[in-house]
Design a protein around this motif. Sequence first.
Motif, PDB file in Angstrom:
ATOM      1  N   ARG A   1       3.293  -3.396   0.573  1.00  0.00           N
ATOM      2  CA  ARG A   1       3.537  -4.790   1.011  1.00  0.00           C
ATOM      3  C   ARG A   1       4.344  -4.891   2.292  1.00  0.00           C
TER       4      ARG A   1
ATOM      5  N   LEU B   1       7.357  -5.971   3.260  1.00  0.00           N
ATOM      6  CA  LEU B   1       7.971  -7.262   3.562  1.00  0.00           C
ATOM      7  C   LEU B   1       9.407  -7.071   4.056  1.00  0.00           C
TER       8      LEU B   1
ATOM      9  N   VAL C   1      12.727  -7.960   3.191  1.00  0.00           N
ATOM     10  CA  VAL C   1      13.318  -8.472   1.938  1.00  0.00           C
ATOM     11  C   VAL C   1      14.566  -9.306   2.175  1.00  0.00           C
TER      12      VAL C   1
ATOM     13  N   VAL D   1      11.142 -16.323   2.358  1.00  0.00           N
ATOM     14  CA  VAL D   1       9.694 -16.326   2.168  1.00  0.00           C
ATOM     15  C   VAL D   1       9.009 -16.936   3.391  1.00  0.00           C
TER      16      VAL D   1
ATOM     17  N   ASN E   1       9.044 -14.729   6.507  1.00  0.00           N
ATOM     18  CA  ASN E   1       8.062 -13.653   6.388  1.00  0.00           C
ATOM     19  C   ASN E   1       6.659 -14.161   6.693  1.00  0.00           C
TER      20      ASN E   1
ATOM     21  N   THR F   1      13.139 -12.995   0.152  1.00  0.00           N
ATOM     22  CA  THR F   1      11.957 -12.329  -0.379  1.00  0.00           C
ATOM     23  C   THR F   1      12.326 -11.202  -1.338  1.00  0.00           C
ATOM     24  N   GLY F   2      13.462 -10.567  -1.105  1.00  0.00           N
ATOM     25  CA  GLY F   2      13.892  -9.474  -1.972  1.00  0.00           C
ATOM     26  C   GLY F   2      14.219  -9.904  -3.386  1.00  0.00           C
TER      27      GLY F   2
ATOM     28  N   LEU G   1      12.286 -11.963  -5.160  1.00  0.00           N
ATOM     29  CA  LEU G   1      11.059 -12.390  -5.828  1.00  0.00           C
ATOM     30  C   LEU G   1      10.559 -11.343  -6.813  1.00  0.00           C
TER      31      LEU G   1
ATOM     32  N   GLU H   1       5.025 -12.334  -6.935  1.00  0.00           N
ATOM     33  CA  GLU H   1       5.351 -13.266  -5.852  1.00  0.00           C
ATOM     34  C   GLU H   1       5.398 -12.548  -4.509  1.00  0.00           C
ATOM     35  N   ARG H   2       5.889 -11.323  -4.506  1.00  0.00           N
ATOM     36  CA  ARG H   2       5.901 -10.550  -3.256  1.00  0.00           C
ATOM     37  C   ARG H   2       4.474 -10.275  -2.785  1.00  0.00           C
ATOM     38  N   GLN H   3       3.590  -9.999  -3.736  1.00  0.00           N
ATOM     39  CA  GLN H   3       2.200  -9.767  -3.340  1.00  0.00           C
ATOM     40  C   GLN H   3       1.597 -11.030  -2.740  1.00  0.00           C
TER      41      GLN H   3
ATOM     42  N   VAL I   1       3.256 -13.269  -1.063  1.00  0.00           N
ATOM     43  CA  VAL I   1       3.815 -13.370   0.289  1.00  0.00           C
ATOM     44  C   VAL I   1       3.063 -12.448   1.241  1.00  0.00           C
TER      45      VAL I   1
END
Length: 252
Positions: free
Chosen positions: A84, A86, A88, A92, A95, A133-134, A136, A140-142, A144
Amino acid sequence: MLQTEALNVRYGKVRAVEDVSVQVRRGQIVTVIGPNGAGKTTLLSALMGLLPSQGGITLSGKHHAHPDVQDMVEAGMNLVPEKRELFVEMSVEDNLVLGAFHRRRRGHRDHAQDLEEVYTLFPRLRERRQQLTGTLSGGERQMVAIGRALMGRPALLMLDEPSLGLAPLIVKEIFRIVETLRERGVSILLVEQNARAALRVADYAYVLEMGRVTVEGPAQDVAADPRVMHIYLGKSGAGKGSDGATPAVLAP
């Protein structure tokens, strides 16, 4: 949309992907399934220009002899990596907005509209748009990661193991979203170990083993192939599909 001809990728003297030819038509979901170490992630990395490769890659009618990440993004390709990747410690929304960077650099200022479309597709992200984001969940991260890729308005979206590590209900939701993206005209190249779910949503499928394509055909035919049923779907096959026809196996 995408066509490769005899694509080869090496790690030193080891050939990780060997003479692989795949094709993704506009508005299709094409899946690549296979065991760990088969070369699936390597294939996506080479298509994206993250790894050097030999062979032909044609995207939207333009040939790329030596793919470069920036060139492939500009040409309409985007990759959601397995991990992913992201930021973190960013929200959200921050990102997601980063996904529109290359469009903003070219003078487009319509990312607010794209952001609204992502929030419509993923209502949960709207609720968490200011959340780090960290904090989530994995699902939920997926969301994003997929949403960030969509902010670049890709014509071809490549997904590397989108169901990895997710609970069954979240996996079902992710694959529902994948089908929705196809309905919106996004072409998708999907790499998955969850062969059952991948073959259920895909139009066409390839089985990759030890860097080579061993089986390919319409997804429903590949799912009915006795060897695929036995190894990847946990079923025993009798040599014919449920409709009595011999499945399409185009490679030994």
